[in-house]
Write an enzyme that holds these catalytic residues in place. Structure first.
Site, PDB file in Angstrom:
ATOM      1  N   TRP A 238      51.632  43.228  39.031  1.00  0.00           N
ATOM      2  CA  TRP A 238      52.006  43.904  40.285  1.00  0.00           C
ATOM      3  C   TRP A 238      50.816  44.727  40.786  1.00  0.00           C
ATOM      4  CZ3 TRP A 238      54.388  49.279  40.305  1.00  0.00           C
ATOM      5  CH2 TRP A 238      54.736  49.670  41.604  1.00  0.00           C
TER       6      TRP A 238
ATOM      7  N   ASP B 266      58.232  47.249  31.566  1.00  0.00           N
ATOM      8  CA  ASP B 266      58.589  47.623  32.934  1.00  0.00           C
ATOM      9  C   ASP B 266      59.851  46.850  33.308  1.00  0.00           C
ATOM     10  OD1 ASP B 266      58.746  48.364  35.537  1.00  0.00           O
ATOM     11  OD2 ASP B 266      56.787  47.609  36.149  1.00  0.00           O
TER      12      ASP B 266
ATOM     13  N   ALA C 216      62.069  46.636  36.185  1.00  0.00           N
ATOM     14  CA  ALA C 216      62.288  46.982  37.598  1.00  0.00           C
ATOM     15  C   ALA C 216      63.351  46.109  38.242  1.00  0.00           C
ATOM     16  CB  ALA C 216      60.972  46.850  38.368  1.00  0.00           C
TER      17      ALA C 216
ATOM     18  N   LYS D 130      65.910  48.268  43.040  1.00  0.00           N
ATOM     19  CA  LYS D 130      66.378  46.959  43.500  1.00  0.00           C
ATOM     20  C   LYS D 130      67.832  46.724  43.116  1.00  0.00           C
ATOM     21  CE  LYS D 130      61.938  46.961  43.509  1.00  0.00           C
ATOM     22  NZ  LYS D 130      60.790  46.712  44.262  1.00  0.00           N
TER      23      LYS D 130
END
Ligand code: LMR
Length: 397
Positions: free
Chosen positions: A130, A211, A213, A246
């Site tokens: 990312w 991570d 997310a 999200k």
């Protein structure tokens, strides 16, 4: 002039795309840039379960006094339970969790903790990763290196190269992993690969920094964290950065958490004091609102069931958009293989374009993607899919 030395910076690789998209007057423009989920009307909805929790919260809230640097304790507990499932109970006594300013805050705070303890630690990130990972983690002062991850030839994981590379790292190396929905490639490890990778972490004494997310955005809330849970049972120490942007649709509320699983309870207690002090020195305390909402959703069985079914709906939609786009691309270019579009998971895929083609997508076709050629599949819709496919095919050459 105190700021005379500051020159204008180039736009952020992702947020700059949003700004350019907003500035484009074309009625035909299409935003496949920033990673936000969109419905068929192009809106990013607040899930009904989340809205309901927010309504109840506002009706009941009687004070907005400070909570504290660690944030909402119930949120911290429930969000770790959501991520780790039954493993959360096993590691509870040696886990130090702090609510953070989104997933970004969790990544940065984790990096600050690592640096406070081991300034010479190296964090290894996937190639590619990312666009904000390296700036976020590197700004702590830690050294960063990349490990092989994506194979453009197969549009899959370069697993052997990844595993062999990680197996050469010195013990104590920190390795940033995407739990699911790898950003920007959409290419994830399968369960066999997670098992093999976990062996490497355990044997080499590597420290995973996971991570998370997009929990629930790949397949479902459980299978998306298969690798994370496996690691948490096999390695003594782990950092976990969670984002609620999200899956809860809480983007602008900046809701996240950092959980550090330590070797023992005493180490976790010490880490908790450092988490709180680091937060206090950077921003003092996290914003409460989003965490209070997420805690309520997770605590209330009806709201939780509603939210989970909405999440399932979002995933189903992203999968159907992938199928739709793959079909439209294949119809236009039957000589090319577009099966990768449906194989990949979550919101993102790399189209595999050079910068000239990406510029042409934007300049001639008003289709916006970040400079790495990542497309947000959730930006595709029934109404724009033909234009998206036409534009991609036009710049493919
Ligand atoms: C993205 O990858 O587009 C999102 O995570 C938003 C961001 O902050 O970059």
């Amino acid at each position: 002039m105190i700021f005379a030395n500051l020159e204008k910076l180039p736009p952020d690789p992702i947020l700059g795309v949003t700004a350019a998209f907003r500035a484009d007057p074309s009625p035909d423009k299409i935003d496949l840039g920033v990673g936000v989920y969109r419905d068929d009307h192009g809106n990013t909805p607040v899930p009904a379960g989340v809205r309901e929790a927010e309504r109840a919260l506002l009706a009941e809230q009687r004070t907005k006094t400070y909570v504290g640097p660690a944030g909402n304790a119930e949120f911290n507990e429930r969000i770790v339970e959501l991520a780790l499932g039954p493993v959360a109970r096993e590691v509870r006594d040696r886990t130090a969790t702090i609510q953070t300013v989104g997933g970004c805050g969790a990544l940065r705070l984790g990096a600050e903790l690592i640096r406070a303890s081991r300034p010479d630690a190296v964090v290894h990130v996937s190639d590619p990763t990312w666009a904000n990972h390296e700036p976020l983690l590197g700004s702590s002062g830690l050294a960063l290196q990349r490990y092989p991850y994506y194979d453009p030839a197969t549009r899959g994981v370069a697993f052997d190269r990844m595993r062999d590379h990680l197996a050469t790292l010195p013990s104590g190396s920190v390795v940033l992993l995407h739990a699911c929905c790898h950003n920007p490639t959409g290419v994830d490890l399968d369960p066999d690969q997670w098992r093999a990778l976990t062996d490497v972490f355990a044997e080499r004494g590597l420290v995973p920094f996971v991570d998370l997310a997009y929990q629930g955005f790949s397949d479902d809330l459980e299978s998306d964290v298969y690798g994370l849970r496996l690691l948490a049972t096999r390695v003594p120490q782990l950092l976990l950065a969670v984002s609620c942007s999200k899956n809860f649709g809480l983007y602008r509320e900046r809701t996240g958490a950092l959980a550090v699983v330590a070797g023992n309870a005493a180490a976790a207690a010490a880490i908790a004091t450092h988490e709180a002090r680091t937060a206090r020195r950077m921003y003092s305390m996290p914003p409460d609102h989003g965490a209070a909402i997420a805690a309520r959703v997770l605590a209330n069985p009806e709201l939780r069931a509603l939210w989970e079914s909405e999440l399932q709906g979002m995933v189903a939609r992203m999968k159907s958009l992938r199928a739709l786009l793959a079909d439209r691309l294949a119809t236009r270019r039957p000589d090319l293989d577009f099966s990768w579009v449906t194989r990949q998971r979550g919101m993102f895929s790399l189209i595999g374009l050079d910068s000239a083609a990406i510029g042409e997508l934007r300049g001639r076709h008003h289709v916006y993607v970040p400079p790495d050629g990542r497309m947000n599949v959730a930006g595709v819709s029934e109404s724009n899919v033909d234009r998206v496919a036409d534009s991609i095919v036009a710049v493919l050459g």
